[in-house]
Scaffold this active site. Structure first.
Site, mmCIF file in Angstrom:
data_model
loop_
_atom_site.group_PDB
_atom_site.id
_atom_site.type_symbol
_atom_site.label_atom_id
_atom_site.label_comp_id
_atom_site.label_asym_id
_atom_site.label_seq_id
_atom_site.Cartn_x
_atom_site.Cartn_y
_atom_site.Cartn_z
ATOM 1 N N ARG A 1 1.282 -1.236 -0.224
ATOM 2 C CA ARG A 1 0.335 -0.415 -0.044
ATOM 3 C C ARG A 1 0.959 1.242 0.229
ATOM 4 N NH1 ARG A 1 -3.398 -1.282 5.602
ATOM 5 N NH2 ARG A 1 -0.802 -1.743 5.830
ATOM 6 N N GLU B 1 6.652 5.913 12.450
ATOM 7 C CA GLU B 1 5.850 6.577 13.485
ATOM 8 C C GLU B 1 6.772 7.251 13.890
ATOM 9 O OE1 GLU B 1 6.591 4.378 16.992
ATOM 10 O OE2 GLU B 1 5.210 3.247 16.741
ATOM 11 N N GLN C 1 2.675 22.938 20.038
ATOM 12 C CA GLN C 1 2.146 23.798 19.023
ATOM 13 C C GLN C 1 3.332 23.562 17.594
ATOM 14 O OE1 GLN C 1 2.120 28.338 19.224
ATOM 15 N NE2 GLN C 1 2.607 28.702 16.813
ATOM 16 N N ARG D 1 13.073 31.348 3.856
ATOM 17 C CA ARG D 1 12.670 31.774 5.000
ATOM 18 C C ARG D 1 14.072 31.556 6.202
ATOM 19 N NH1 ARG D 1 6.907 31.341 5.013
ATOM 20 N NH2 ARG D 1 6.129 30.021 3.354
ATOM 21 N N HIS E 1 15.592 32.735 11.782
ATOM 22 C CA HIS E 1 14.556 33.309 12.860
ATOM 23 C C HIS E 1 14.677 32.460 14.830
ATOM 24 C CE1 HIS E 1 11.203 33.939 9.631
ATOM 25 N NE2 HIS E 1 12.460 34.798 9.494
ATOM 26 N N LYS F 1 12.919 23.459 17.916
ATOM 27 C CA LYS F 1 11.856 23.152 17.570
ATOM 28 C C LYS F 1 12.385 21.720 16.595
ATOM 29 C CE LYS F 1 11.962 28.024 15.639
ATOM 30 N NZ LYS F 1 12.416 28.443 14.807
ATOM 31 N N HIS G 1 16.979 29.149 12.833
ATOM 32 C CA HIS G 1 16.353 28.745 12.291
ATOM 33 C C HIS G 1 16.487 29.188 10.778
ATOM 34 C CE1 HIS G 1 13.477 25.567 10.709
ATOM 35 N NE2 HIS G 1 14.041 25.344 10.475
ATOM 36 N N TYR H 1 6.351 21.852 11.626
ATOM 37 C CA TYR H 1 7.492 21.219 12.847
ATOM 38 C C TYR H 1 7.227 21.798 14.453
ATOM 39 C CZ TYR H 1 8.369 26.371 11.319
ATOM 40 O OH TYR H 1 7.916 27.645 10.734
ATOM 41 N N ASP I 1 9.843 37.794 18.984
ATOM 42 C CA ASP I 1 9.895 37.164 17.851
ATOM 43 C C ASP I 1 11.173 38.020 17.207
ATOM 44 O OD1 ASP I 1 8.694 36.864 14.118
ATOM 45 O OD2 ASP I 1 10.028 35.829 15.602
ATOM 46 N N LYS J 1 9.992 41.987 5.873
ATOM 47 C CA LYS J 1 10.455 40.942 7.461
ATOM 48 C C LYS J 1 12.262 40.108 6.895
ATOM 49 C CE LYS J 1 9.938 37.533 10.698
ATOM 50 N NZ LYS J 1 9.228 36.299 11.278
ATOM 51 N N ASP J 2 12.053 39.743 6.686
ATOM 52 C CA ASP J 2 13.742 38.826 6.402
ATOM 53 C C ASP J 2 14.126 39.672 5.541
ATOM 54 O OD1 ASP J 2 11.846 35.296 6.429
ATOM 55 O OD2 ASP J 2 12.358 37.096 8.117
HETATM 56 C C1 T46 Z 1 6.238 31.651 13.501
HETATM 57 C C2 T46 Z 1 4.625 31.744 13.262
HETATM 58 C C3 T46 Z 1 3.827 32.903 12.986
HETATM 59 N N1 T46 Z 1 2.531 33.552 12.634
HETATM 60 C C4 T46 Z 1 2.166 34.640 11.861
HETATM 61 C C5 T46 Z 1 2.587 35.617 11.474
HETATM 62 C C6 T46 Z 1 2.942 36.297 10.239
HETATM 63 O O1 T46 Z 1 1.545 36.833 10.015
HETATM 64 C C7 T46 Z 1 2.348 34.786 9.424
HETATM 65 C C8 T46 Z 1 3.965 34.554 8.355
HETATM 66 O O2 T46 Z 1 4.796 34.593 9.778
HETATM 67 P P1 T46 Z 1 6.365 34.372 9.212
HETATM 68 O O3 T46 Z 1 6.508 35.514 8.269
HETATM 69 O O4 T46 Z 1 7.240 34.862 10.540
HETATM 70 O O5 T46 Z 1 6.446 32.713 8.964
HETATM 71 P P2 T46 Z 1 8.312 32.233 8.232
HETATM 72 O O6 T46 Z 1 8.726 33.151 7.222
HETATM 73 O O7 T46 Z 1 7.619 30.815 7.968
HETATM 74 O O8 T46 Z 1 8.712 31.819 10.042
HETATM 75 C C9 T46 Z 1 9.159 30.777 9.807
HETATM 76 O O9 T46 Z 1 9.809 30.324 9.313
HETATM 77 C C10 T46 Z 1 10.901 30.017 10.047
HETATM 78 C C11 T46 Z 1 12.109 29.205 9.409
HETATM 79 C C12 T46 Z 1 11.048 29.987 11.661
HETATM 80 O O10 T46 Z 1 11.460 28.515 11.483
HETATM 81 C C13 T46 Z 1 9.810 29.926 12.450
HETATM 82 O O11 T46 Z 1 9.386 29.208 13.346
HETATM 83 C C14 T46 Z 1 9.207 31.140 12.049
HETATM 84 O O12 T46 Z 1 9.129 32.221 12.178
HETATM 85 O O13 T46 Z 1 2.456 33.884 10.344
HETATM 86 C C15 T46 Z 1 1.816 32.546 13.236
HETATM 87 O O14 T46 Z 1 0.778 32.866 13.866
HETATM 88 N N2 T46 Z 1 2.468 31.897 14.592
HETATM 89 C C16 T46 Z 1 3.459 31.446 14.642
HETATM 90 O O15 T46 Z 1 4.322 30.919 15.682
#
Ligand code: T46
Length: 185
Positions: free
Chosen positions: A23, A28, A46, A59, A62, A72, A119, A132, A143, A169-170
């Protein structure tokens, strides 16, 4: 479950066993006792998912500052990513150094990144889906980040990495040398 370590203490690769049959497979992907035997007691509060539609999406780098620093456990559910964990623990002998590893749905491998690390990842395929678990909830006020191409960290990103995919942001994260020690661990 095969577990591999790296030259940076605390970072581990977990490779779950896949039981194949006609299949497909069963695996696990997490069992607390296996994890806590190696890492100690952790409480995942979470679980996140991010889909990146373009190959070369970057990405990160962070992290969340104390008291919301996150451990994580990262896996790639679809596609493949170049995953990076950067040691930001002020007193660590490997401060500023990083581990990088390909995570893929094909191999099913996972990377455990303890609190105290930054990360980041770059997708190696279109439609890479990353899932994750984290040990602290999201806190926007805590953040934080470091610029993806920081000279001191010097990550050798894959050739597909595309800076045009960076979020606003990045694009504006600080350099590691610009961070105040209170912003680190
Ligand atoms: C991380 C996170 C974000 N958000 C909201 C905030 C923004 O409105 C939207 C996108 O967030 P962000 O641009 O920070 O997403 P990534 O660029 O994927 O960031 C993540 O990617 C890198 C690789 C990581 O390890 C972090 O866990 C995390 O920062 O989701 C949430 O509501 N909850 C959360 O836990």
């Amino acid at each position: 479950m095969r577990i591999n370590d790296f030259f940076i203490s605390g970072v581990l690769e977990f490779v779950p066993v896949r039981i194949e049959d006609e299949r497909g497979h069963f695996s696990e992907i997490f069992r607390r006792e296996v994890f806590s035997e190696r890492i100690g007691p952790v409480d995942f509060v979470q679980e996140n998912e991010s889909l990146s539609v373009r190959q070369g999406t970057i990405r990160g780098i962070h992290f969340q500052t104390a008291p919301f620093a996150q451990g994580k456990l990262v896996r790639c559910v679809a596609g493949a990513i170049f995953d990076v964990a950067v040691d930001l623990r002020i007193n660590s002998p490997t401060f500023g150094q990083h581990v990088c590893l390909e995570l893929s749905s094909r191999s099913g491998n996972q990377l455990w990144i303890p609190a105290g690390f930054g990360h980041a990842f770059c997708t190696l395929t279109p439609n890479s889906l990353v899932s994750y678990k984290v040990t602290e909830r999201y806190s926007q006020a805590h953040d934080a980040g470091v610029i993806w191409d920081d000279d001191d960290i010097a990550i050798s990103w894959p050739s597909v990495a595309d800076p045009d995919t960076l979020s606003p942001k990045d694009r504006n994260q600080p350099r590691l040398s610009a961070l105040d020690e209170r912003q680190l661990f």
